[in-house]
Design a protein around this motif. Structure first.
Motif, PDB file in Angstrom:
ATOM      1  N   ARG A 161      -2.375  11.846  -5.964  1.00  0.00           N
ATOM      2  CA  ARG A 161      -3.639  12.087  -5.214  1.00  0.00           C
ATOM      3  C   ARG A 161      -4.475  10.823  -4.849  1.00  0.00           C
ATOM      4  O   ARG A 161      -4.897  10.499  -3.942  1.00  0.00           O
ATOM      5  CB  ARG A 161      -4.496  13.388  -5.785  1.00  0.00           C
ATOM      6  CG  ARG A 161      -4.068  14.670  -5.465  1.00  0.00           C
ATOM      7  CD  ARG A 161      -4.916  15.558  -5.972  1.00  0.00           C
ATOM      8  NE  ARG A 161      -6.313  15.322  -6.658  1.00  0.00           N
ATOM      9  CZ  ARG A 161      -6.706  15.122  -7.826  1.00  0.00           C
ATOM     10  NH1 ARG A 161      -5.769  15.360  -8.753  1.00  0.00           N
ATOM     11  NH2 ARG A 161      -7.763  14.982  -8.388  1.00  0.00           N
ATOM     12  N   GLU A 210      -2.679   8.564  -2.442  1.00  0.00           N
ATOM     13  CA  GLU A 210      -2.774   9.187  -1.114  1.00  0.00           C
ATOM     14  C   GLU A 210      -4.275   8.423  -0.646  1.00  0.00           C
ATOM     15  O   GLU A 210      -4.135   8.155   0.496  1.00  0.00           O
ATOM     16  CB  GLU A 210      -2.599  10.518  -1.016  1.00  0.00           C
ATOM     17  CG  GLU A 210      -0.955  10.816  -1.219  1.00  0.00           C
ATOM     18  CD  GLU A 210      -0.978  12.503  -1.725  1.00  0.00           C
ATOM     19  OE1 GLU A 210      -2.074  13.223  -1.816  1.00  0.00           O
ATOM     20  OE2 GLU A 210       0.249  12.799  -1.826  1.00  0.00           O
ATOM     21  N   CYS A 228      -4.169   4.856   0.284  1.00  0.00           N
ATOM     22  CA  CYS A 228      -3.707   4.409   1.309  1.00  0.00           C
ATOM     23  C   CYS A 228      -4.460   5.110   2.658  1.00  0.00           C
ATOM     24  O   CYS A 228      -4.610   4.020   3.777  1.00  0.00           O
ATOM     25  CB  CYS A 228      -2.527   5.457   1.660  1.00  0.00           C
ATOM     26  SG  CYS A 228      -0.884   4.879   0.642  1.00  0.00           S
ATOM     27  N   GLN A 229      -5.304   5.957   2.469  1.00  0.00           N
ATOM     28  CA  GLN A 229      -6.133   6.392   3.606  1.00  0.00           C
ATOM     29  C   GLN A 229      -7.296   5.400   3.921  1.00  0.00           C
ATOM     30  O   GLN A 229      -7.730   4.910   4.901  1.00  0.00           O
ATOM     31  CB  GLN A 229      -6.789   7.885   3.615  1.00  0.00           C
ATOM     32  CG  GLN A 229      -5.596   8.772   3.866  1.00  0.00           C
ATOM     33  CD  GLN A 229      -6.138  10.191   3.561  1.00  0.00           C
ATOM     34  OE1 GLN A 229      -7.012  10.326   2.789  1.00  0.00           O
ATOM     35  NE2 GLN A 229      -5.182  11.177   4.071  1.00  0.00           N
ATOM     36  N   VAL A 251       0.575   7.485   4.810  1.00  0.00           N
ATOM     37  CA  VAL A 251       0.649   7.896   3.279  1.00  0.00           C
ATOM     38  C   VAL A 251       2.240   8.263   3.374  1.00  0.00           C
ATOM     39  O   VAL A 251       2.845   9.346   3.681  1.00  0.00           O
ATOM     40  CB  VAL A 251       0.003   9.310   3.280  1.00  0.00           C
ATOM     41  CG1 VAL A 251       0.104   9.632   1.776  1.00  0.00           C
ATOM     42  CG2 VAL A 251      -1.600   8.823   3.579  1.00  0.00           C
ATOM     43  N   LYS A 299       2.388   4.465  -1.078  1.00  0.00           N
ATOM     44  CA  LYS A 299       1.959   4.923  -2.512  1.00  0.00           C
ATOM     45  C   LYS A 299       2.180   4.191  -3.513  1.00  0.00           C
ATOM     46  O   LYS A 299       1.608   3.728  -4.251  1.00  0.00           O
ATOM     47  CB  LYS A 299       2.362   6.458  -2.417  1.00  0.00           C
ATOM     48  CG  LYS A 299       1.495   7.279  -1.633  1.00  0.00           C
ATOM     49  CD  LYS A 299       1.913   8.748  -2.064  1.00  0.00           C
ATOM     50  CE  LYS A 299       2.792   9.213  -1.409  1.00  0.00           C
ATOM     51  NZ  LYS A 299       3.115  10.781  -1.654  1.00  0.00           N
TER      52      LYS A 299
END
Length: 160
Positions: free
Chosen positions: A118, A121, A124-125, A131, A136
Motif C-alpha cells: 500500500r 502504491e 508511486c502516485q 502503479v 513499486k
C-alpha cells in the motif's frame, strides 16, 4: 513569533494540535529548549497508534530521539492499528525502513507486507509513476529486502 515572545516573557504557552509542529519548528530554529520541551511533552501525551507514524516522521525530522523511541514502542505494541492509520502511507522511505528493521513488531509478516505494498502504491502516485510491479519495486528499494518472507506460511507467500 508572537508565541515565542509570549513564552519568553511569561513562561506560559498554549499549544494545540494545529500549532504544535510549527511551534516546535520555531522553538528549534530560535533555540528555545524550554518551549521545545513543552512541544515534545504535548506530542508525547497525544501519541496514539493512529498518529504514531506521523509523529515518528516528525520526531526524526526534528531530531527528537526520545519521542521517536516512544513512537516506535507504540508501533511495536499496536502495529496493526498503526499501519491501518491514514498517515502510514505518507511516511518517507527512511522511516519505513527504520520500522521494517525492527523485530519487535506485533503483526504477521504477510500483513506487514500488504501494508508495505500500500505504501509503495502511494509512493508511486507521489512520484507520478504508473502503479506497476516494477515501479513499486523501484520505490521500495532496500525496504523490500527488509520484509522477512521466510516468516510467512507457504499459503501467505503464494497469496501475496
Amino acid at each position: 513569533y508572537v508565541l515565542i515572545s509570549r513564552f519568553l516573557y511569561s513562561d506560559e504557552v498554549q499549544i494545540g494540535p494545529e500549532t504544535v509542529m510549527t511551534t516546535l519548528y520555531t522553538a528549534k530554529k530560535y533555540a528555545v529548549p524550554a518551549l521545545e520541551a513543552h512541544c515534545v511533552d504535548f506530542l508525547t501525551k497525544h501519541l496514539r497508534a493512529d498518529n504514531a507514524f506521523m509523529l515518528l516522521t516528525q520526531a526524526r525530522l526534528f531530531d527528537e530521539p526520545q519521542l521517536a523511541s516512544l513512537c516506535l514502542d507504540t508501533i511495536d505494541k499496536s502495529t496493526m492499528d498503526a499501519i491501518s492509520a491514514e498517515g502510514f502511507t505518507d511516511i518517507d522511505i527512511d522511516t519505513l525502513c527504520a520500522v521494517l528493521e525492527r523485530d519487535t513488531l506485533s503483526i504477521r509478516e504477510s500483513r506487514l507486507f500488504g501494508a508495505v505494498v500500500r505504501w509503495a502504491e502511494a509512493e508511486c502516485q507521489r512520484q507520478q509513476l504508473p502503479v506497476t510491479f516494477g515501479n513499486k519495486q523501484k520505490v521500495l528499494g532496500r525496504a523490500l529486502s527488509l520484509i522477512r518472507f521466510p516468516l510467512m506460511t507457504i499459503e501467505e507467500f503464494a497469496a501475496g
